[in-house]
Design a protein around this motif. Structure first.
Motif, mmCIF file in Angstrom:
data_model
loop_
_atom_site.group_PDB
_atom_site.id
_atom_site.type_symbol
_atom_site.label_atom_id
_atom_site.label_comp_id
_atom_site.label_asym_id
_atom_site.label_seq_id
_atom_site.Cartn_x
_atom_site.Cartn_y
_atom_site.Cartn_z
ATOM 1 N N LYS A 55 0.857 -1.189 0.000
ATOM 2 C CA LYS A 55 0.000 0.000 0.000
ATOM 3 C C LYS A 55 0.890 1.235 0.000
ATOM 4 O O LYS A 55 1.820 1.350 0.786
ATOM 5 C CB LYS A 55 -0.885 0.028 1.247
ATOM 6 C CG LYS A 55 -1.930 -1.040 1.269
ATOM 7 C CD LYS A 55 -2.833 -0.872 2.469
ATOM 8 C CE LYS A 55 -3.907 -1.932 2.488
ATOM 9 N NZ LYS A 55 -4.807 -1.763 3.634
ATOM 10 N N ASN A 57 0.736 5.522 -0.103
ATOM 11 C CA ASN A 57 -0.072 6.733 0.054
ATOM 12 C C ASN A 57 0.673 7.901 -0.592
ATOM 13 O O ASN A 57 1.806 8.197 -0.232
ATOM 14 C CB ASN A 57 -0.317 7.034 1.537
ATOM 15 C CG ASN A 57 -1.189 5.993 2.180
ATOM 16 O OD1 ASN A 57 -2.074 5.440 1.547
ATOM 17 N ND2 ASN A 57 -0.930 5.710 3.452
ATOM 18 N N THR A 59 0.326 12.014 -2.201
ATOM 19 C CA THR A 59 -0.409 13.277 -2.280
ATOM 20 C C THR A 59 -0.178 13.846 -3.670
ATOM 21 O O THR A 59 0.958 14.111 -4.063
ATOM 22 C CB THR A 59 0.099 14.271 -1.221
ATOM 23 O OG1 THR A 59 -0.017 13.655 0.063
ATOM 24 C CG2 THR A 59 -0.697 15.556 -1.242
#
Length: 79
Positions: A55, A57, A59
């Motif tokens: 996973k 993450n 921005t």
């Protein structure tokens, strides 16, 4: 000058007995630990592929999409 032989004997005899006790005790402990059986697989199972879940993450800072005849080109700038 006093005779030191009995004092030396009284010093080294307990050390010798403690050393023999540690040696015999460690030998007994090693034999006990090595006598335990443990389960091992019958054969190596190398035909299985492991699944990895990853996973990430991100921005999104800037997104540019250019449409062309062959398809679209997307350019992402992430932090």
């Amino acid at each position: 000058m006093p005779d030191l032989r009995p004092k030396i004997l009284l010093l080294f005899l307990p050390l010798l007995l403690v050393g023999i006790a540690f040696w015999a005790g460690s030998d007994f402990l090693t034999k006990q630990l090595l006598s335990f059986s443990y389960r091992t697989p019958d054969k190596l199972q190398a035909d299985k592929l492991l699944q990895v879940l990853l996973k990430l993450n991100f921005t999104v800072i800037d997104l540019k999409i250019q449409e062309e005849q062959n398809g679209s080109i997307s350019v992402f700038e992430v932090a």
